[in-house]
Each structure stands twice: as C-alpha cells, then as structure tokens.
Write an enzyme that holds these catalytic residues in place. Structure first.
Site, PDB file in Angstrom:
ATOM      1  CB  CYS A  47      -0.833   0.067   1.270  1.00 54.02           C
ATOM      2  SG  CYS A  47      -2.031  -1.360   1.632  1.00 54.02           S
ATOM      3  CG  ASP A 105      -7.742  -5.585   5.023  1.00 51.68           C
ATOM      4  OD1 ASP A 105      -6.616  -6.437   4.549  1.00 51.68           O
ATOM      5  OD2 ASP A 105      -8.364  -4.937   4.431  1.00 51.68           O
ATOM      6  N   GLY A 106      -4.519  -6.090   6.821  1.00 49.61           N
ATOM      7  CA  GLY A 106      -3.177  -5.530   6.242  1.00 49.61           C
ATOM      8  C   GLY A 106      -2.007  -5.303   7.280  1.00 49.61           C
ATOM      9  N   GLY A 107      -0.947  -5.360   6.766  1.00 48.97           N
ATOM     10  CA  GLY A 107      -0.182  -5.132   7.895  1.00 48.97           C
ATOM     11  C   GLY A 107       0.605  -6.236   8.475  1.00 48.97           C
ATOM     12  NE  ARG A 133      -2.174  -6.794 -10.597  1.00 45.74           N
ATOM     13  CZ  ARG A 133      -2.423  -6.649 -11.939  1.00 45.74           C
ATOM     14  NH1 ARG A 133      -1.267  -6.112 -12.655  1.00 45.74           N
ATOM     15  NH2 ARG A 133      -3.627  -7.167 -12.421  1.00 45.74           N
ATOM     16  NE  ARG A 176      -9.870  -2.185  -2.120  1.00 48.22           N
ATOM     17  CZ  ARG A 176      -8.999  -1.931  -1.130  1.00 48.22           C
ATOM     18  NH1 ARG A 176      -8.063  -1.140  -1.274  1.00 48.22           N
ATOM     19  NH2 ARG A 176      -9.100  -2.635   0.299  1.00 48.22           N
ATOM     20  CD  GLU A 202      -5.019   6.096  -3.096  1.00 49.67           C
ATOM     21  OE1 GLU A 202      -5.360   5.418  -2.112  1.00 49.67           O
ATOM     22  OE2 GLU A 202      -5.353   6.925  -3.496  1.00 49.67           O
ATOM     23  CG  HIS A 215      13.572  -8.799  14.392  1.00 48.60           C
ATOM     24  ND1 HIS A 215      12.829  -9.833  13.865  1.00 48.60           N
ATOM     25  CD2 HIS A 215      12.918  -7.637  14.720  1.00 48.60           C
ATOM     26  CE1 HIS A 215      11.768  -9.247  13.240  1.00 48.60           C
ATOM     27  NE2 HIS A 215      11.863  -7.982  13.881  1.00 48.60           N
TER      28      HIS A 215
HETATM   29  P1  XMP Z   1      -0.877  -7.338   3.620  1.00 53.44           P
HETATM   30  O1  XMP Z   1       0.102  -6.346   4.499  1.00 53.44           O
HETATM   31  O2  XMP Z   1      -1.268  -8.477   3.982  1.00 53.44           O
HETATM   32  O3  XMP Z   1      -2.210  -6.387   3.213  1.00 53.44           O
HETATM   33  O4  XMP Z   1      -0.157  -7.397   2.107  1.00 53.44           O
HETATM   34  C1  XMP Z   1      -3.261  -6.731   2.191  1.00 53.44           C
HETATM   35  C2  XMP Z   1      -4.334  -5.663   2.255  1.00 53.44           C
HETATM   36  O5  XMP Z   1      -3.946  -4.393   1.691  1.00 53.44           O
HETATM   37  C3  XMP Z   1      -4.966  -3.667   1.256  1.00 53.44           C
HETATM   38  N1  XMP Z   1      -4.692  -3.498  -0.289  1.00 53.44           N
HETATM   39  C4  XMP Z   1      -4.239  -2.036  -0.738  1.00 53.44           C
HETATM   40  N2  XMP Z   1      -3.975  -0.822   0.208  1.00 53.44           N
HETATM   41  N3  XMP Z   1      -3.221   0.075  -1.871  1.00 53.44           N
HETATM   42  C5  XMP Z   1      -3.510   0.196  -0.558  1.00 53.44           C
HETATM   43  O6  XMP Z   1      -3.470   1.261   0.059  1.00 53.44           O
HETATM   44  C6  XMP Z   1      -3.380  -0.893  -2.581  1.00 53.44           C
HETATM   45  O7  XMP Z   1      -2.993  -0.824  -3.880  1.00 53.44           O
HETATM   46  C7  XMP Z   1      -3.860  -2.137  -2.126  1.00 53.44           C
HETATM   47  N4  XMP Z   1      -4.123  -3.534  -2.383  1.00 53.44           N
HETATM   48  C8  XMP Z   1      -4.511  -4.064  -1.299  1.00 53.44           C
HETATM   49  C9  XMP Z   1      -6.079  -4.586   1.249  1.00 53.44           C
HETATM   50  O8  XMP Z   1      -6.806  -4.161   2.122  1.00 53.44           O
HETATM   51  C10 XMP Z   1      -5.588  -5.861   1.574  1.00 53.44           C
HETATM   52  O9  XMP Z   1      -6.467  -6.990   2.159  1.00 53.44           O
END
Ligand code: XMP
Length: 496
Positions: A317, A350-352, A398, A415, A429, A485
C-alpha cells in the site's frame, strides 16, 4: 478491558502505534497452546475455525485459494477484478467443490450431444464428470459418468447412447442421509447415488468422494455451510453495476459479500450497503475499510454485519504516502474494535501482518479475524505462475491500487475512485512486487496458527474472547524491537 489504560495513555501522548511498536505482556497461564480454541467469526453469521481470511486481491484469492482457505478452517474472499460472471464462476467452483447432498445437480437431456456436454463441462470449468440424464419432466432416465466419456471416442453420439440406464443404476429415496448414502455407495461399490422421489423425479445426488471426505476426521476443520458446502466470500464495489454483480454472486451461492473500498465511511458505500441489505437480507455484508472508531460505529449503525479495519498498513500500500491519511494499524484496530464493542459485529484487522506474532496482537486488540495478503501471496494456491529469477522462485504480488491492477480492472480503479474519464491518468495507491514462493498454503498457515496458539499460551488465554479480555501491551523502543529479532549472530537457518 485490561488494555484500555495503555491506549488511553498513548492517546494522551498523541501517539498512534503499529505492530512493531508493541508486544503483548505475558501472564499467569494454565493454557497449553495445543488446547487453545481459535474459533471466531468473520461477520455476524459467518464463523471461522481459524481466524484467518485471504484478501480479495487479484494475486491472492480466486477459487483455488478460497477452497484451500475454507478447508483449513478460514475463509477466502474472491477479488472483484474479474467480470461478475467469472467471479461468480469462482464462487460456484468453491460451492461445488465439496458437496454433502447436491440439491440441484447439473443434468443433461437424453438428446444432448456428447461433444457439446464435454464442451460445456470445460467452459464452465466443472470439476466433475458425472451428469444425471433427465427427461423434460425432470424424471431420471440414466447417468453418464467419467468412464462413459473416457471410453467413447464418437463425440457425435447422444447422451442416451452412452448413459447407464435407470434400471441398472443404484438410487435412493429423497431423504437419504449422508451416513446412509455412505453405506449404500460402499456396499454397492458405486461412486454416484442419485436420489429420486416416488415419481422417479431427480431430487438430489451424493458423490462418494465428497461423502467420504465429509465423514472423515480431516474434514472436521472445514469451514462449511449448513449443507456441507465450503464457505466463500466475494468482494463487490459500489454503484448500480456492483449491485448487479452482488445479485449474481448471491445466485452463485456466496456466503458473505464484502464491500471492498479504500474508504468505507463514504456516502456511496452507505447507499450500496442499504441496497444490498434490502435485496439480500439473508447474506452477511462486511464493509471496509476504515481506521477511525467513529467510522466503524457509523457502519455498524448502518447495518454492516462485519467491519474491515486498515487504511494503508498493507505491504503493497502507498495510500498513506500518496494521500497523507491513515492511522497506524494497532491504534486503528484498537479504536475501531472498542467503538463497536458489545454490538455483536465482528471486526477484521486487514493488512500489515508480517509475522504470526502480529496476528496474536491484532486479536488481542479486539479483532475477531485478520486478513492476509503478503503472507499468503507466495503460496501454490494464489493465481499466477511461479517465476524463476536470480533470487529464486517468485510469485507476483501487487496492490489493487497499483498501476497494473487499476489498468486491468474497472473495479480496482473504482476502489480508489479513479479513471472514469481516462484510464491513462491514474494515481496509483499501491505497488507491484514479487515475493518468494512459499509452497502450499497448509504449511504457511500451520506456522501462522502455531504462532497464534503459542502467543495465547503466553497470555494465558484459552479462547479468542479471553485473549481480547486479558491482552495488555508494552510499548517497544527501537532497541526493544532489535532485541526481539535474532541479533549478534550469523543466521544459518532463518526458520522461515
Ligand atoms: P498485506 O500487508 O497483508 O495487506 O499485504 C493486504 C491488504 O492491503 C490492502 N490493499 C491495498 N491498500 N493500496 C492500498 O493502500 C493498494 O494498492 C492495496 N491493495 C490491497 C487490502 O486491504 C488488502 O487486504
């Protein structure tokens, strides 16, 4: 809750935190990690045997991933960078993968030409080769199985020419149970059991491999609906075209819809949520993404059945960099989960997530599940080929807001509310990347879940609810993170 004073203190300092800023405090424990229960919910009516959900991204979740996720107790959300028809076909594939009773078997007519049936089978990507043959009134007259196709070279013949006729078939009455079907099929050494009523109308079908799988121990983990079909979710966007997409997905049997946007607290999202709740009252609607408590509360008040938290924490992201908005993920998850506490609406972080420890932290903060992209992106089950590079075997991963994803899909552009007029003028983004090939999903999830179980053991929590109750946090310094770590050694086995 135990963690509240910690976050109050951080808020008073004006500090928003993310995963590497904190660790859970360990506590008195009588919990053996092997005994902890990790059952949870993705949304009000969608349970999980394991609190992990795969992200609706075109390099993460199509039917293959969704099948594997559901078999491991989690859930896959099919991405929306596909036409509604193709996306619904992915949903159907998951729903058809494992059947208890197939209530509406795909049938053929006696006059159908064998070549045309095979073509349909390939075009629709059906993963099975057995078709009951019925007459105009739906009465069973025969069955074509894989053998009948394989042993016949003349594709111009008709179904009636190669089928096994009703008189030679084993059938059973309408209300035959899974267990009864199992013993009938085993005794008769047959693979298919059509069910018929007293007018010999076809009312259902059992397939031995499915019945066998459902009755063996390994399937106790499967995330299945009430009829024994694997559960699956699918992403939709906003606006009229997406309402139609949702209808198609519901017809295909989707269990949960996810309104998948970069900013869930937006007028058009609320409008779409309202319309979907009215048209599909029996299907859960999860909405995202948000990162502020007030936004999560507004979505719950508007009827969302689940909330997805995360604006910009994802590995691919760049939203926070490009747009300058967003809240670091630990504070975002805590604030949103706290804002909707007691509402009965589950929250997904979701994410991170980089390591299994982050999953324990996310759930401790109040999330009921986590959504993963990068951690799963290198597995066999993601779409896309393995690429041989100088760095080893890689797979593409991606962002859905990356240039490539936005150029190839209208819904990806939507989106990020872009590209209505000119798809050459896009502000990405997200980025495109490669990740190391990791092998099968089962091995990757085993490690993630193992870490979660271990973390729950250290906290002394037997269930996720108890983890949420007992979780308390330390704020880490930079030195604290370095100490966490491996350090001051030359690693010869990274144990990854
Ligand atoms: P991880 O960290 O697991 O995150 O790879 C996956 C989540 O990232 C979001 N997502 C995006 N957010 N730009 C963003 O700001 C993007 O291009 C993008 N693509 C995915 C989404 O919530 C996913 O589950």
């Amino acid at each position: 809750m135990k963690k509240d004073p910690f976050f109050e203190k951080m808020a008073n300092l004006g500090l928003a935190l993310t995963y590497d800023d904190v660790r859970l405090r360990s506590g008195y424990s009588e919990t053996d990690p092997r005994d902890v229960l990790i059952e949870s919910f993705f949304s009000k009516n969608i349970p999980l045997h394991c609190p992990i959900v795969s992200a609706p991204m075109d390099t993460v979740t199509e039917s293959k991933m969704a099948i594997a996720m559901a078999k491991l107790g989690g859930l896959g959300i099919i991405h929306k960078g596909l036409t509604p028809e193709i996306q619904s076909n992915h949903v159907k594939k998951v729903k058809l993968h494992l059947n208890g009773l197939i209530e509406k078997p795909i049938t053929v007519k006696a006059d159908d030409i064998v070549g045309a049936i095979e073509e349909r089978q390939q075009n629709k990507d059906y993963g099975f080769h057995s078709f009951p043959v019925v007459d105009e009134g739906g009465k069973l007259i025969g069955l074509i199985s894989r053998n009948d196709f394989d042993l016949n070279n003349d594709k111009s013949l008709r179904a009636r020419d190669i089928m096994t006729v009703l008189a030679e078939l084993i059938t059973a009455p309408v209300n035959t149970s899974l267990e009864e079907a199992y013993s009938i099929l085993k005794q008769a050494r047959k693979k298919i059991l059509p069910l018929i009523n007293d007018k010999t109308e076809l009312t259902g079908l059992y397939v031995f491999s499915d019945v066998n799988r459902l009755l063996t121990d390994s399937s106790s983990l499967y995330n299945v609906d009430k009829s024994g079909h694997l559960r699956v979710g699918a992403a939709v966007g906003t606006g009229n075209a997406e309402i139609e997409r949702a209808s198609l997905l519901v017809r295909a049997g989707v269990d949960v819809l996810v309104i998948d946007t970069a900013h869930g607290d937006s007028k058009n999202v609320y409008e779409t949520l309202k319309t979907l709740k009215q048209s599909h009252p029996k299907v859960d609607i999860v909405v995202g993404n948000v990162s502020e408590g007030e936004s999560a509360k507004r979505l719950v008040d508007a009827g969302a059945d689940g909330i997805k938290i995360g604006q910009g924490p994802g590995s691919i992201c760049t939203t926070r960099i490009i747009a300058g908005i967003g809240c670091p993920q630990v504070t975002a998850v805590y604030n949103c989960a706290k804002a909707v506490r007691g509402s009965g609406v589950p929250v997904c972080a979701d994410g991170g997530i980089k390591n299994s420890g982050d999953i324990t932290i996310a759930l401790g903060l109040g999330a009921h599940s986590v959504m993963l992209g990068r951690v799963l992106a290198g597995t066999t089950e993601t779409p896309g080929e393995i690429r041989l590079t100088a760095q080893g075997r890689m797979k593409i991963y991606r962002g859905m807001g990356s240039l490539g994803a936005m150029q190839s899909s209208r819904t990806a552009r939507e989106r990020y509310r872009q590209g209505e007029d000119d798809i050459k003028k896009l502000v990405p983004e997200g980025i495109e990347s490669v990740v190391s090939y990791q092998g099968d999903l089962a091995n990757v999830l085993f490690k993630q879940i193992g870490g979660l179980r271990s973390g729950m053991g250290y906290v002394g929590a037997k269930t996720i609810a108890e983890l949420q109750e007992k979780a308390d946090f330390h704020r880490l310094s930079g030195a604290g993170m370095i100490e966490s770590h491996p350090h001051d050694v030359t690693i010869i086995d990274s144990a990854q």
